[in-house]
Design a protein around this motif. Structure first.
Motif, mmCIF file in Angstrom:
data_model
loop_
_atom_site.group_PDB
_atom_site.id
_atom_site.type_symbol
_atom_site.label_atom_id
_atom_site.label_comp_id
_atom_site.label_asym_id
_atom_site.label_seq_id
_atom_site.Cartn_x
_atom_site.Cartn_y
_atom_site.Cartn_z
ATOM 1 N N GLY A 112 60.346 62.098 -7.356
ATOM 2 C CA GLY A 112 61.164 63.019 -6.569
ATOM 3 C C GLY A 112 61.109 62.765 -5.076
ATOM 4 N N LEU A 113 59.909 62.452 -4.578
ATOM 5 C CA LEU A 113 59.761 62.234 -3.136
ATOM 6 C C LEU A 113 60.583 61.026 -2.678
ATOM 7 C CD1 LEU A 113 58.287 63.236 -0.708
ATOM 8 C CD2 LEU A 113 56.406 61.759 -1.262
ATOM 9 N N LEU A 114 60.525 59.968 -3.487
ATOM 10 C CA LEU A 114 61.303 58.769 -3.178
ATOM 11 C C LEU A 114 62.794 59.074 -3.203
ATOM 12 C CD1 LEU A 114 60.924 55.793 -2.648
ATOM 13 C CD2 LEU A 114 61.198 55.399 -5.056
ATOM 14 N N PHE A 115 63.199 59.906 -4.153
ATOM 15 C CA PHE A 115 64.600 60.313 -4.270
ATOM 16 C C PHE A 115 65.067 60.977 -2.972
ATOM 17 C CE2 PHE A 115 68.065 63.022 -5.445
ATOM 18 C CZ PHE A 115 68.713 62.357 -6.460
ATOM 19 N N VAL A 116 64.272 61.934 -2.493
ATOM 20 C CA VAL A 116 64.662 62.642 -1.273
ATOM 21 C C VAL A 116 64.786 61.661 -0.109
ATOM 22 C CG1 VAL A 116 63.931 64.377 0.385
ATOM 23 C CG2 VAL A 116 63.643 64.793 -2.034
ATOM 24 N N PHE A 117 63.828 60.714 -0.021
ATOM 25 C CA PHE A 117 63.880 59.798 1.114
ATOM 26 C C PHE A 117 65.020 58.806 0.998
ATOM 27 C CE2 PHE A 117 59.842 61.444 2.282
ATOM 28 C CZ PHE A 117 59.973 61.445 3.638
ATOM 29 N N SER A 118 65.302 58.336 -0.230
ATOM 30 C CA SER A 118 66.358 57.334 -0.333
ATOM 31 C C SER A 118 67.709 57.950 -0.023
ATOM 32 C CB SER A 118 66.341 56.661 -1.699
ATOM 33 O OG SER A 118 66.528 57.591 -2.694
ATOM 34 N N PHE A 119 67.947 59.185 -0.472
ATOM 35 C CA PHE A 119 69.239 59.766 -0.132
ATOM 36 C C PHE A 119 69.253 60.291 1.295
ATOM 37 C CE2 PHE A 119 69.851 59.428 -4.612
ATOM 38 C CZ PHE A 119 71.165 59.040 -4.673
ATOM 39 N N GLY A 120 68.079 60.705 1.789
ATOM 40 C CA GLY A 120 68.030 61.129 3.171
ATOM 41 C C GLY A 120 68.354 60.002 4.140
ATOM 42 N N SER A 121 68.085 58.752 3.713
ATOM 43 C CA SER A 121 68.324 57.641 4.627
ATOM 44 C C SER A 121 69.798 57.289 4.729
ATOM 45 C CB SER A 121 67.537 56.416 4.167
ATOM 46 O OG SER A 121 68.062 55.945 2.954
ATOM 47 N N ILE A 122 70.637 57.798 3.816
ATOM 48 C CA ILE A 122 72.075 57.492 3.894
ATOM 49 C C ILE A 122 72.723 58.324 4.987
ATOM 50 C CG2 ILE A 122 74.216 57.442 2.578
ATOM 51 C CD1 ILE A 122 72.733 57.174 0.128
ATOM 52 N N ASN A 123 72.111 59.466 5.265
ATOM 53 C CA ASN A 123 72.710 60.454 6.146
ATOM 54 C C ASN A 123 73.190 59.861 7.465
ATOM 55 O OD1 ASN A 123 73.340 63.085 6.747
ATOM 56 N ND2 ASN A 123 71.488 63.272 7.954
ATOM 57 N N VAL A 124 72.377 58.969 8.028
ATOM 58 C CA VAL A 124 72.712 58.392 9.330
ATOM 59 C C VAL A 124 74.023 57.604 9.266
ATOM 60 C CG1 VAL A 124 71.140 56.530 8.770
ATOM 61 C CG2 VAL A 124 71.927 56.764 11.060
ATOM 62 N N MET A 125 74.287 56.964 8.111
ATOM 63 C CA MET A 125 75.501 56.155 7.989
ATOM 64 C C MET A 125 76.755 57.008 8.171
ATOM 65 S SD MET A 125 74.766 53.030 7.505
ATOM 66 C CE MET A 125 76.144 52.214 6.763
ATOM 67 N N ALA A 126 76.718 58.235 7.622
ATOM 68 C CA ALA A 126 77.915 59.082 7.707
ATOM 69 C C ALA A 126 78.208 59.455 9.156
ATOM 70 C CB ALA A 126 77.713 60.324 6.862
ATOM 71 N N LEU A 127 77.163 59.868 9.875
ATOM 72 C CA LEU A 127 77.362 60.223 11.289
ATOM 73 C C LEU A 127 77.874 59.023 12.065
ATOM 74 C CD1 LEU A 127 74.332 62.363 12.426
ATOM 75 C CD2 LEU A 127 76.718 62.978 12.453
ATOM 76 N N MET A 128 77.280 57.857 11.749
ATOM 77 C CA MET A 128 77.659 56.641 12.454
ATOM 78 C C MET A 128 79.124 56.302 12.184
ATOM 79 S SD MET A 128 78.224 53.354 12.421
ATOM 80 C CE MET A 128 78.071 53.084 10.690
ATOM 81 N N LEU A 129 79.516 56.364 10.894
ATOM 82 C CA LEU A 129 80.900 56.019 10.552
ATOM 83 C C LEU A 129 81.873 56.996 11.196
ATOM 84 C CD1 LEU A 129 80.771 54.971 6.817
ATOM 85 C CD2 LEU A 129 81.085 53.559 8.813
#
Lengths: 342, 177
Positions: A112-129
């Motif tokens: 679960g912890l890895l899940f939260v971090f892997s999807f949390g790391s996508i977040n920056v891409m959306a703001l950037m795009l």
């Protein structure tokens, strides 16, 4: 109970519940933020709509929904439209893993912890795009800042979490909470006999969480006094609203993760009154305590400069978190080595 | 046994969605002229690949795919793109004898496709791998530090050399005026 075991029912319940939770949180955290800002700056804050401003989020929501969502000419229309969708998806995914109580968790996964971090790391891409597609000077400066800030703060955050993983030995969020049962001194925050720097790791985690969610004093991405509104300068109406909802959803995810990892999740701090709905109550109490701290920090500290922001991460937080990682490893393994040879 | 109606069709639809995301993302990444859309396509493709790993009963690998390839590699590429020109590239004149080059490329592609298809159809297929272990974090960690410890250490040396190389290049760039 068997009704709840059926997977599609769980998925539906999760979708409805999480959308309601995120929506209500976003609406009323904005109000809490504005009220808190008002209190700290010695002014009343919004107090016209409803009793003491209680209907202000509704009014804001109607205003945002009624506005036209414009795609300005010259933008990359496809990415411009896709960015608000993408910014909302990661926090919704992450909340599926957060155990609100022993049984209130959408999906049990042993990583679960890895899940939260892997999807949390996508977040920056959306703001950037979103910022990039706007073709706006302020938005592009802001998205460059977002990316470098996130790259800088992802590292100490992951180092701190690895330190914690060495202590817990599992990535199962519910299991991590189970280990912290039995009173406030069993929380990971206070496990100083495992690692005397445990409170420091919590502080590093909290600072990185503030930076990753672009909150003041690290809100370089939407520094309103220099960059208009940062990455979402060109967005109007609900496009803007979705970015704001995602920001608050990210704060909720980050604070619940801090609660789970360091503050014992749904465990009671006094040892009694735990389990069932009490657990959810304790969890929400800790969660909103942390969220209040986030709001409090925003209106108390001035915004940092961009260079001091990066220096804080690369020159202070990363060395300290590397040191705690080594110290924890040494404290866990040196006794084993000692017993082996003597 | 299966309490959910049409479970097989749901799984099939999910699988089709994931494969579609992977292929669509790869096509966008390869065909797009704007570099930022290419990165977005690469991101889609990696998320789809993560989904395929999940279908192969390996959630750890799926999440690592997303964490590393989307969260780290794509963000790093974007970090590089940030330093480049935001405008679209000017439309280039197509080179001379374009049809000839295109025809040659098509021939090479056909030859490769024929060769791969021939290999796939006539070559001996190995038995489908049995599940070695449960794919959990413990199993992967044990395997990395016992059976495969030499490759693991070699990879860390390669990464160390890469980091040092990057530092050397950045340092000379900083002092030179």
């Amino acid at each position: 109970m068997s009704f709840l075991q059926i997977e599609p029912v769980r998925i539906l319940l999760y979708l409805v519940g999480i959308c309601a939770f995120v929506g209500a949180n976003a609406a009323y955290l904005v109000l809490a933020e504005r009220k808190g800002a008002g209190r700290i700056q010695r002014r009343p804050g919004p107090n016209e709509a409803g009793f003491g401003g209680i209907l202000q989020p509704v009014a804001d929501g109607i205003k945002l929904l009624a506005k036209q969502v414009m795609v300005p000419p010259g933008t990359d229309a496809l990415l411009f439209r896709a960015a608000p969708l993408m910014v909302m998806a990661p926090p919704l995914m992450c909340l599926a893993m957060i155990p609100f109580s022993d049984s209130i968790v959408a999906r049990h996964l042993n990583v679960g912890l890895l899940f939260v971090f892997s999807f949390g790391s996508i977040n920056v891409m959306a703001l950037m795009l979103g910022g990039w597609a706007s073709r706006n000077k302020f938005a592009i400066i802001s998205s460059a800042r977002v990316v470098s800030q996130n790259v800088a703060y992802e590292i100490p955050m992951l180092l701190v979490v690895i330190t914690l993983l060495m202590v817990t030995g599992t990535m199962d969020l519910n299991e991590i909470i189970h280990q912290q049962g039995g009173g406030i001194w069993h929380w990971n925050l206070f496990k100083v006999w495992v690692n005397p720097l445990m409170p420091v790791t919590f502080v590093i985690f909290f600072i990185c969480m503030l930076a990753e969610t672009n909150r003041a004093p690290f809100d370089m991405a939407e520094a309103e006094s220099e960059l208009v509104a940062g990455a979402f300068t060109e967005y109007g109406g609900m496009g803007f609203g979705v970015f704001f909802m995602a920001e608050y959803a990210n704060i909720v995810v980050g604070c619940s993760l801090a609660t789970v990892l360091f503050l014992g999740g749904w465990q009671s701090p006094i040892g009694v009154l735990s389990g069932g709905l009490w657990g959810a109550g304790w969890f929400l109490l800790k969660l909103y305590g942390l969220i209040f701290t986030v709001i409090w920090i925003r209106w108390t500290f001035p915004r940092t400069q961009f260079y001091s922001l990066l220096n804080l991460s690369w020159k202070i937080l990363i060395p300290i978190s590397l040191f705690t990682l080594l110290l924890t490893g040494a404290m866990m393994k040196l006794p084993v080595v000692y017993h082996q040879f003597f | 046994m299966n309490p959910i109606p049409f479970a097989d069709y749901l799984v099939l639809a999910l699988f089709a969605l994931i494969v579609g995301t992977t292929i669509g993302g790869a096509l966008i990444a390869a065909l797009s002229t704007r570099i930022i859309r290419g990165v977005s396509g690469l991101m889609m493709c990696c998320v789809g690949l993560g989904g395929l790993y999940y279908f192969l009963n390996s959630p750890f690998l799926a999440l690592m795919e997303i964490l590393i390839y989307v969260g780290a590699v794509c963000v790093t590429i974007v970090f590089g793109v940030m330093l480049s020109e935001p405008d679209e590239p000017p439309h280039q004149e197509s080179r001379r004898h374009a049809a000839l080059w295109g025809g040659g490329a098509l021939l090479v592609c056909l030859a490769i496709a024929f060769g791969v298809a021939h290999l796939g159809l006539s070559g001996p297929w190995t038995e489908p791998a049995t599940r070695v272990n449960d794919g959990s974090v413990e199993a992967i960690g044990l395997a990395l530090l016992t059976t495969y410890s030499l490759p693991f250490e070699l990879i860390s040396i390669v990464l160390l050399v890469a980091i040092l190389g990057a530092l050397v290049i950045a340092r000379s760039g900083r002092t030179k005026e």
